[in-house]
Design a protein around this motif. Structure first.
Motif, PDB file in Angstrom:
ATOM      1  N   GLY A   1       0.829  -1.191   0.000  1.00 23.46           N
ATOM      2  CA  GLY A   1       0.000   0.000   0.000  1.00 23.46           C
ATOM      3  C   GLY A   1       0.862   1.239   0.000  1.00 23.46           C
TER       4      GLY A   1
ATOM      5  N   LEU B   1       0.608   5.637   0.751  1.00 24.82           N
ATOM      6  CA  LEU B   1      -0.081   6.805   1.281  1.00 24.82           C
ATOM      7  C   LEU B   1       0.766   8.016   0.932  1.00 24.82           C
TER       8      LEU B   1
ATOM      9  N   LEU C   1      -4.172   7.272  -1.562  1.00 20.87           N
ATOM     10  CA  LEU C   1      -4.257   6.033  -0.783  1.00 20.87           C
ATOM     11  C   LEU C   1      -4.538   4.932  -1.784  1.00 20.87           C
ATOM     12  N   VAL C   2      -3.634   3.982  -1.879  1.00 22.55           N
ATOM     13  CA  VAL C   2      -3.821   2.862  -2.790  1.00 22.55           C
ATOM     14  C   VAL C   2      -3.251   1.621  -2.123  1.00 22.55           C
ATOM     15  N   THR C   3      -3.955   0.507  -2.289  1.00 21.44           N
ATOM     16  CA  THR C   3      -3.490  -0.753  -1.714  1.00 21.44           C
ATOM     17  C   THR C   3      -3.441  -1.830  -2.784  1.00 21.44           C
TER      18      THR C   3
ATOM     19  N   ARG D   1      -4.441  -4.981  -4.380  1.00 19.48           N
ATOM     20  CA  ARG D   1      -5.696  -5.748  -4.372  1.00 19.48           C
ATOM     21  C   ARG D   1      -5.454  -7.222  -4.029  1.00 19.48           C
TER      22      ARG D   1
ATOM     23  N   GLY E   1      -5.587  -0.256   3.927  1.00 18.75           N
ATOM     24  CA  GLY E   1      -5.998   1.129   3.723  1.00 18.75           C
ATOM     25  C   GLY E   1      -6.355   1.809   5.032  1.00 18.75           C
TER      26      GLY E   1
ATOM     27  N   LEU F   1      -4.558   5.052   6.850  1.00 25.22           N
ATOM     28  CA  LEU F   1      -5.301   6.238   7.284  1.00 25.22           C
ATOM     29  C   LEU F   1      -5.086   6.511   8.774  1.00 25.22           C
TER      30      LEU F   1
ATOM     31  N   CYS G   1     -12.068  11.808  -2.830  1.00 21.18           N
ATOM     32  CA  CYS G   1     -12.126  10.542  -3.553  1.00 21.18           C
ATOM     33  C   CYS G   1     -13.182  10.622  -4.638  1.00 21.18           C
TER      34      CYS G   1
ATOM     35  N   TYR H   1     -14.308   5.400   3.256  1.00 21.69           N
ATOM     36  CA  TYR H   1     -13.741   6.453   4.100  1.00 21.69           C
ATOM     37  C   TYR H   1     -14.637   6.746   5.304  1.00 21.69           C
TER      38      TYR H   1
ATOM     39  N   CYS I   1     -13.968   4.526   7.988  1.00 26.13           N
ATOM     40  CA  CYS I   1     -12.681   4.795   8.645  1.00 26.13           C
ATOM     41  C   CYS I   1     -12.744   6.070   9.487  1.00 26.13           C
TER      42      CYS I   1
END
Length: 177
Positions: A75, A77, A99-101, A103, A111, A115, A134, A146, A149
């Motif tokens: 991931g 950030l 923010l990318v993870t 898959r 993610g 955060l 987003c 989000y 979160c």
């Protein structure tokens, strides 16, 4: 949920631009396979000069962090100042620019962990506000992520894109105590 012992977060470095692009390519391919092309389109980040330059800029700055599972980045950030297309904050903030993870590791809370790390960085800097924007189109699944979160949706916005459909966005914020 994330097993805190298996995910470490480290600052990014100059040579991490390729890692960010790999993560973006994999996420874009996953979105395309799901029929969700509104967020990032259909083209790989590694073929887009704008995205390549952006990844190099992030890697050269001081706001890139990678979630690591062993030696593998799962991931990314990026935090810093808000992007120009979103309504400005009315107080000092830390902004989540990316923010990318991976898959392949979906469902492990990566993610959410990133955060939480961003909130920790904001607190360490004496900031009480963390914001992110987003993709707000389609079924708003990303907005719901989000919100799950701890963020609250605030300002919807639209990015006009010449020759392409407008991009519907959503700003979210999280108050930090």
């Amino acid at each position: 949920m994330t097993d805190e012992r298996t995910i470490a977060i480290r600052p990014g470095a100059l040579d991490d631009a390729a890692t960010v692009l790999r993560l973006l390519d994999a996420a874009t391919a996953w979105l395309v396979a799901q029929g969700r092309t509104g967020q990032w389109g259909t083209e790989a980040a590694t073929t887009d000069p704008r995205r390549i330059a952006q990844a190099h800029e992030w890697a050269a700055g001081d706001g890139l962090y990678l979630a690591m599972r062993g030696d593998t980045a799962v991931g990314a950030l990026v935090v810093g100042a808000a992007t120009a297309y979103v309504p400005p904050a009315t107080e000092p903030e830390l902004y989540v620019n990316l923010l990318v993870t991976d898959r392949a590791h979906a469902g492990h809370g990566i993610g959410a962990r990133l955060l939480t790390y961003a909130a920790q960085l904001a607190r360490e800097r004496g900031l009480g506000l963390l914001r992110v924007d987003c993709y707000g189109g389609d079924d708003r699944a990303l907005v719901r992520f989000y919100e799950g979160c701890g963020f609250t949706a605030t300002d919807p916005f639209t990015v006009e894109r010449p020759g392409r459909a407008p991009w519907p966005g959503q700003v979210l914020q999280r108050r930090l105590t």
